[in-house]
Write a protein that holds these residues in place. Structure first.
Motif, PDB file in Angstrom:
ATOM      1  N   LEU A 190      32.612 -20.949   2.392  1.00  0.00           N
ATOM      2  CA  LEU A 190      32.870 -22.077   3.290  1.00  0.00           C
ATOM      3  C   LEU A 190      32.374 -23.403   2.697  1.00  0.00           C
ATOM      4  O   LEU A 190      32.906 -24.457   3.010  1.00  0.00           O
ATOM      5  CB  LEU A 190      32.232 -21.817   4.664  1.00  0.00           C
ATOM      6  N   ASP A 191      31.371 -23.334   1.815  1.00  0.00           N
ATOM      7  CA  ASP A 191      30.922 -24.541   1.109  1.00  0.00           C
ATOM      8  C   ASP A 191      32.067 -25.152   0.314  1.00  0.00           C
ATOM      9  O   ASP A 191      32.231 -26.370   0.275  1.00  0.00           O
ATOM     10  CB  ASP A 191      29.809 -24.187   0.115  1.00  0.00           C
TER      11      ASP A 191
ATOM     12  N   ASP B 277      29.973 -17.365   8.033  1.00  0.00           N
ATOM     13  CA  ASP B 277      29.940 -17.686   6.602  1.00  0.00           C
ATOM     14  C   ASP B 277      29.624 -16.455   5.757  1.00  0.00           C
ATOM     15  O   ASP B 277      29.985 -16.392   4.592  1.00  0.00           O
ATOM     16  CB  ASP B 277      28.968 -18.837   6.302  1.00  0.00           C
TER      17      ASP B 277
ATOM     18  N   GLN C  13      36.296 -29.811  10.090  1.00  0.00           N
ATOM     19  CA  GLN C  13      34.872 -29.728   9.719  1.00  0.00           C
ATOM     20  C   GLN C  13      34.038 -29.207  10.885  1.00  0.00           C
ATOM     21  O   GLN C  13      33.165 -28.364  10.709  1.00  0.00           O
ATOM     22  CB  GLN C  13      34.337 -31.117   9.306  1.00  0.00           C
ATOM     23  N   ARG C  14      34.319 -29.707  12.075  1.00  0.00           N
ATOM     24  CA  ARG C  14      33.551 -29.265  13.258  1.00  0.00           C
ATOM     25  C   ARG C  14      33.801 -27.785  13.530  1.00  0.00           C
ATOM     26  O   ARG C  14      32.869 -27.037  13.817  1.00  0.00           O
ATOM     27  CB  ARG C  14      33.946 -30.099  14.487  1.00  0.00           C
TER      28      ARG C  14
ATOM     29  N   LEU D  85      37.487 -30.366   1.748  1.00  0.00           N
ATOM     30  CA  LEU D  85      37.873 -31.225   2.877  1.00  0.00           C
ATOM     31  C   LEU D  85      37.391 -32.651   2.630  1.00  0.00           C
ATOM     32  O   LEU D  85      38.126 -33.619   2.861  1.00  0.00           O
ATOM     33  CB  LEU D  85      37.283 -30.685   4.181  1.00  0.00           C
ATOM     34  N   VAL D  86      36.163 -32.781   2.125  1.00  0.00           N
ATOM     35  CA  VAL D  86      35.628 -34.109   1.812  1.00  0.00           C
ATOM     36  C   VAL D  86      36.492 -34.764   0.736  1.00  0.00           C
ATOM     37  O   VAL D  86      36.899 -35.916   0.854  1.00  0.00           O
ATOM     38  CB  VAL D  86      34.159 -34.005   1.340  1.00  0.00           C
TER      39      VAL D  86
ATOM     40  N   LEU E  77      34.616 -25.545  11.423  1.00  0.00           N
ATOM     41  CA  LEU E  77      33.934 -24.781  10.370  1.00  0.00           C
ATOM     42  C   LEU E  77      32.474 -24.567  10.721  1.00  0.00           C
ATOM     43  O   LEU E  77      31.914 -23.487  10.560  1.00  0.00           O
ATOM     44  CB  LEU E  77      33.991 -25.570   9.055  1.00  0.00           C
ATOM     45  N   LEU E  78      31.885 -25.632  11.215  1.00  0.00           N
ATOM     46  CA  LEU E  78      30.468 -25.596  11.581  1.00  0.00           C
ATOM     47  C   LEU E  78      30.231 -24.529  12.650  1.00  0.00           C
ATOM     48  O   LEU E  78      29.272 -23.763  12.595  1.00  0.00           O
ATOM     49  CB  LEU E  78      30.059 -26.972  12.105  1.00  0.00           C
TER      50      LEU E  78
ATOM     51  N   GLU F 273      30.341 -21.110  11.252  1.00  0.00           N
ATOM     52  CA  GLU F 273      29.104 -20.865  10.512  1.00  0.00           C
ATOM     53  C   GLU F 273      27.953 -20.538  11.452  1.00  0.00           C
ATOM     54  O   GLU F 273      27.144 -19.655  11.184  1.00  0.00           O
ATOM     55  CB  GLU F 273      28.746 -22.091   9.673  1.00  0.00           C
TER      56      GLU F 273
ATOM     57  N   ARG G 152      34.461 -26.823   2.603  1.00  0.00           N
ATOM     58  CA  ARG G 152      33.912 -28.086   3.097  1.00  0.00           C
ATOM     59  C   ARG G 152      34.028 -29.169   2.029  1.00  0.00           C
ATOM     60  O   ARG G 152      34.450 -30.294   2.312  1.00  0.00           O
ATOM     61  CB  ARG G 152      32.456 -27.902   3.521  1.00  0.00           C
ATOM     62  N   SER G 153      33.639 -28.840   0.808  1.00  0.00           N
ATOM     63  CA  SER G 153      33.722 -29.824  -0.283  1.00  0.00           C
ATOM     64  C   SER G 153      35.153 -30.300  -0.475  1.00  0.00           C
ATOM     65  O   SER G 153      35.400 -31.476  -0.702  1.00  0.00           O
ATOM     66  CB  SER G 153      33.244 -29.214  -1.596  1.00  0.00           C
TER      67      SER G 153
END
Ligand SMILES: Nc1ncnc2c1ncn2[C@@H]1O[C@H](COP(=O)(O)OP(=O)(O)O)[C@@H](O)[C@H]1O
Ligand SMILES: [Mg+2]
Length: 524
Positions: free
Chosen positions: A154-155, A199, A187-188, A161-162, A190-191, A194, A158-159
């Motif tokens: 998931l990291d 994750d 992003q939300r 997505l940024v 995903l959080l 997690e 996230r990266s």
């Protein structure tokens, strides 16, 4: 060996006939339905062990923990022995060769896959994204696939997505629109996943299907039990995971047509979770996978309270049916009962709908596919008692099974090879460094120019022409000196990028990625 038998002994009908599920029709799928406490889990247990005995590996989810007893030798009481004797069965207590799995790696061996492999469709479902957000996620996966960025955990996602957010304009031009609001929403989501511990499911080593589709030296199929007691708290993760596994089987296994017995049988417990508020497009794909996976030798059995939980298009493909008792108090229960009874080929001896309501615990209406592939007339059937333990294994017993498991040690250690998060971080720092160096260079250049100019001014009166020429020469020299350095800093990020892409290409992404029906990676 019991696989000499033509079928799996389910139990005995009230016409004193054995009810057998034919192995060569077992890939025509099935359903086990019934209200809570009517005997679904035990039916699943005797089916799983029956397939295993016949050399067919099985995958099933253990929703309440009680299915774990399949790993233990049964200790039948007098009642069970008598029940078996009634159907002409001598109970030989024995355990099935069980491998426990657990997405969280606690009550079984960890089971993981990569974000790249799960793909945008199922990831969107897991994250509960709306259509627009799913579109953005599809673009994000496309960028990763295209740029050779491995999404392992998931990291990485996230990266990426940024990264996509930062390059929204270019990516919007080249691939598709990415609204910042959608990126933020993903992003939300995903959080949230997690926070539910999801994750743990993403990363490497990813599950190899060979480790599930195993047959032991004694000829028995491995019974894979996914502990789902915790997973049930995240129904979307549960559903997405099982769908992923199904699609992996579909994408990876070769065609076999109609085999003598299935290559694997897949039990989908709490099947309503799969279909609840699933978008139409996904339902259609699931229906397609279920239809096509038959010829890969995989039998899929849905276990649910009410057959009405399953969409008609899927239900129509489930040839082997075991219906435990249903209540019919509320209007929706009545509707379910009607649907359940209409799906059977009627038996002149009784009214199907009435019989379903009158069934005792451990009894079911059974109709299976015969040699011709036609459904048998529905029969009221006492389901056989299991040879393995009725009820859960203890934690100690589970630990012992895991310690002796053929997959022990293969998945316990998490790997973290270079993937999108690291590559993008490197790219970032390389770009930052290049920028800093360029600034330093520019400053030095300006100072050199300034000094040269001052020098020229001071010497102007004494030897104007000579001093001017000299100053120009000095300035040129300074520029020349600066040039190679500047060029090399400009190349650094490009070099870094090329290198990282090459490294990635060396590991998995050797060619353009192809995605299958449910969006998972295709390997052929
Ligand atoms: N085939 C069977 N043979 C013997 N006992 C059974 C059988 N099926 C169910 N039972 C009894 O009924 C109980 C409940 O069955 P279970 O399968 O757990 O129901 P469900 O999964 O539908 O909630 C079991 O614990 C067992 O005692
Ligand atoms: Mg149950």
């Amino acid at each position: 060996m019991p696989d000499a038998l033509p079928g799996l002994f389910l139990g005995q009908s009230d016409a004193a006939q054995p009810e057998n599920l034919l192995f060569n029709r077992a890939n025509r799928h099935g359903v086990v339905a019934g209200a809570t406490g009517t005997g679904k889990t035990v039916t699943l247990q005797i089916m799983a062990q029956g397939f295993s005995d016949a050399g067919v590996p099985v995958f099933c989810a253990d929703v309440k923990g009680d299915l774990s007893g399949i790993s233990q030798v049964g200790a039948p009481n007098e009642k069970l022995i008598a029940r078996a004797a009634e159907m002409g069965l001598t109970l030989t207590p024995r355990a099935a060769p069980t491998v426990f799995w657990d997405l969280y790696g606690q009550k079984g061996h960890p089971i993981r896959t990569t974000v790249s492999e799960i793909g945008p469709v199922l990831m969107a479902r897991m994250l509960n994204l709306n259509e627009v957000q799913e579109g953005v996620l599809t673009v994000v996966f496309h960028v990763a696939d295209k740029e050779g960025l491995l999404l392992l955990d998931l990291d990485d996602l996230r990266s990426l997505l940024v990264y996509v957010g930062e390059n929204a304009e270019r990516i919007g031009r080249e691939v598709g629109n990415v609204a910042p609001a959608s990126i933020a929403a993903i992003q939300r989501a995903l959080l949230q996943v997690e926070q539910q511990g999801g994750d743990a499911f993403f990363g490497e080593p990813a599950l190899k299907l060979e480790d599930m589709i195993r047959v032991g030296l004694d000829g028995r199929g491995q019974v894979n039990v996914l502990d789902s007691t915790r997973l049930m708290n995240s129904p979307r993760l549960y559903a997405a995971f099982l769908l992923w596994l199904l699609s992996e089987l579909f994408e990876q296994l070769p065609e076999v047509g109609d085999p003598e017995k299935p290559r694997l049988v897949f039990f989908f417990d709490e099947a309503h979770l799969l279909f609840n508020d699933a978008p139409r497009a996904l339902l259609e794909k699931v229906e397609q996978v279920v239809r096509l996976i038959r010829s890969k030798g995989v039998g899929v059995y849905f276990v649910t309270q009410n057959p009405a939980d399953i969409p008609d298009s899927v239900l129509a493909q489930l040839g082997n049916r075991i219906q435990h008792a249903l209540r019919a108090y509320t209007p929706s229960e009545q509707k379910g009962l009607k649907a359940a009874s209409q799906s059977f080929r009627a038996n002149a001896a009784f009214d199907t709908a009435e019989a379903i309501q009158a069934l005792g615990v451990g009894e079911a209406l059974v109709s299976v596919l015969d040699e011709k592939g036609a459904p048998t007339i529905v029969a009221r059937t006492k389901i056989r008692p299991p040879a393995s333990r009725l009820g859960p294994a203890t934690d100690t017993e589970r630990a012992a099974v895991m310690a002796a498991s053929p997959v022990r040690g293969l998945y316990e250690q998490v790997l973290n090879r270079e993937s999108a998060a690291e590559i993008l971080a490197n790219r970032h720092s390389a770009a930052d460094q290049a920028e800093i160096q360029a600034q330093v260079q520019a400053k030095a250049q300006a100072e050199a120019d300034k000094a040269a100019a001052a020098q020229a001014k001071a010497d102007q009166k004494a030897a104007e022409a000579r001093a001017k020429a000299q100053a120009q020469a000095e300035a040129r020299a300074a520029r020349e000196a600066a040039k190679p350095a500047r060029r090399s800093t400009r190349e650094t990020p490009v070099e870094a990028l090329t290198k990282s892409v090459l490294r990635t290409a060396g590991s998995t992404l050797t060619r353009e990625l192809m995605r299958g029906l449910l969006g998972g990676l295709k390997r052929r």
